[in-house]
Design an enzyme around this catalytic site. Sequence first.
Site, short mmCIF file in Angstrom:
data_model
loop_
_atom_site.label_atom_id
_atom_site.label_comp_id
_atom_site.label_asym_id
_atom_site.label_seq_id
_atom_site.Cartn_x
_atom_site.Cartn_y
_atom_site.Cartn_z
N ASN A 251 -2.56 0.91 -4.60
CA ASN A 251 -1.87 0.05 -5.56
C ASN A 251 -2.57 -1.31 -5.55
O ASN A 251 -2.39 -2.09 -4.62
CB ASN A 251 -0.39 -0.07 -5.14
N LYS B 132 -2.12 -3.75 -7.49
CA LYS B 132 -1.21 -4.84 -7.93
C LYS B 132 -1.93 -5.71 -8.97
O LYS B 132 -2.69 -5.20 -9.77
CB LYS B 132 -0.72 -5.62 -6.71
N HIS C 202 8.80 0.00 -7.77
CA HIS C 202 8.18 -0.69 -6.64
C HIS C 202 9.06 -1.88 -6.24
O HIS C 202 9.69 -2.50 -7.09
CB HIS C 202 6.77 -1.17 -7.03
N GLU D 180 8.44 -4.83 -5.59
CA GLU D 180 8.18 -6.09 -6.31
C GLU D 180 8.82 -6.05 -7.69
O GLU D 180 9.26 -7.08 -8.20
CB GLU D 180 6.66 -6.34 -6.37
N GLU E 195 9.12 2.77 1.04
CA GLU E 195 8.45 1.50 1.33
C GLU E 195 9.49 0.46 1.75
O GLU E 195 10.15 -0.15 0.89
CB GLU E 195 7.73 0.98 0.08
N GLY F 134 3.11 -5.96 2.51
CA GLY F 134 2.28 -7.16 2.48
C GLY F 134 2.52 -8.11 3.64
O GLY F 134 2.08 -9.26 3.61
N SER G 258 2.12 -2.07 4.65
CA SER G 258 1.13 -2.50 5.66
C SER G 258 0.40 -1.32 6.31
O SER G 258 0.14 -1.36 7.52
CB SER G 258 1.80 -3.39 6.71
N GLY H 153 -1.27 -0.93 -0.42
CA GLY H 153 -1.49 -2.13 -1.22
C GLY H 153 -2.77 -2.84 -0.80
O GLY H 153 -3.87 -2.41 -1.14
N GLY H 154 -2.63 -3.90 -0.01
CA GLY H 154 -3.76 -4.75 0.37
C GLY H 154 -5.00 -4.00 0.82
O GLY H 154 -6.12 -4.30 0.38
P1 PGA Z 1 0.81 -3.27 1.43
O1 PGA Z 1 1.57 -2.91 0.06
O2 PGA Z 1 0.02 -2.07 1.85
O3 PGA Z 1 -0.06 -4.45 1.08
O4 PGA Z 1 1.87 -3.62 2.42
C1 PGA Z 1 2.13 -1.64 -0.14
C2 PGA Z 1 2.73 -1.57 -1.51
O5 PGA Z 1 3.19 -2.58 -2.03
O6 PGA Z 1 2.76 -0.49 -2.15
#
Ligand code: PGA
Length: 256
Positions: A9, A11, A96, A98, A168, A174, A214, A235-236
Amino acid sequence: MNRPLVVGNWKMNGGPAGSLQLARQIVRQLKSQPARADLVLAPPFTSLASVVQALRHSTVKVAAQNSHWAESGAFTGEVSAPMLEEIGCHYVILGHSERRHVFHESCGMIARKLAPVLVHGMRPILCVGETSSERRRKRTLQVVTAQLDSALKGLAKGVIDKVEIAYEPVWAIGTGQNATAEQVDEVHSSIRAYLKSWLGNAKGRVVRILYGGSVKPENASTLAEITEVNGFLVGGASLDAESFLAIARAFSAPAK
Ligand code: PGA
């Protein structure tokens, strides 16, 4: 056994040029060392069409990060499922954290988005998860079950095997603080039990349950060993080809 699914992802990171470069790096590195997982990339909307084109000869698929429930209409700033189908998307991330917490999407809004994605031949990746305060108050399983109930119970049972679920925990996204193996095991087992009791053992077993929050190359193998972890939503760490593929390769171990 479910074939693992690993989703990157991206983002709101990268324009079309940067997205293309990252997608091509991933495909190139995959050729020299394939992964034993289905791989999906979720770039921002402006990069979707070009990434779909770049991946058309590859096994890597493309996801959108959101879609609207209506087919078209006066919804400024939104993108609909038929539009995503038309450019060749295969998956759509829905609910998600967010979207839920920054943009205040309610369970009701998310529930309305699943059916259009399925009708247009794509697979929704439904995200669920508790906040840190809900976890502290020991409400994790209740919250996750309520989110699943509201999103899934309106769908025909026959299409549930097209849905991917991503657990999640909001506090792990994050933050660099992933859930422990025990916490992931508890929630994933409870989601599996929920699916089996609703759909029966055979159908309840085929829905993939991903973990997100994470995930890094350093913790991916431990998390991948958990019985009901069928993939990751990253994500990251998905913004770097090498670390994304290192995470995907955590599933190269013998079948569980
Ligand atoms: P992250 O994000 O791996 O940066 O924690 C995961 C996500 O938002 O799907």
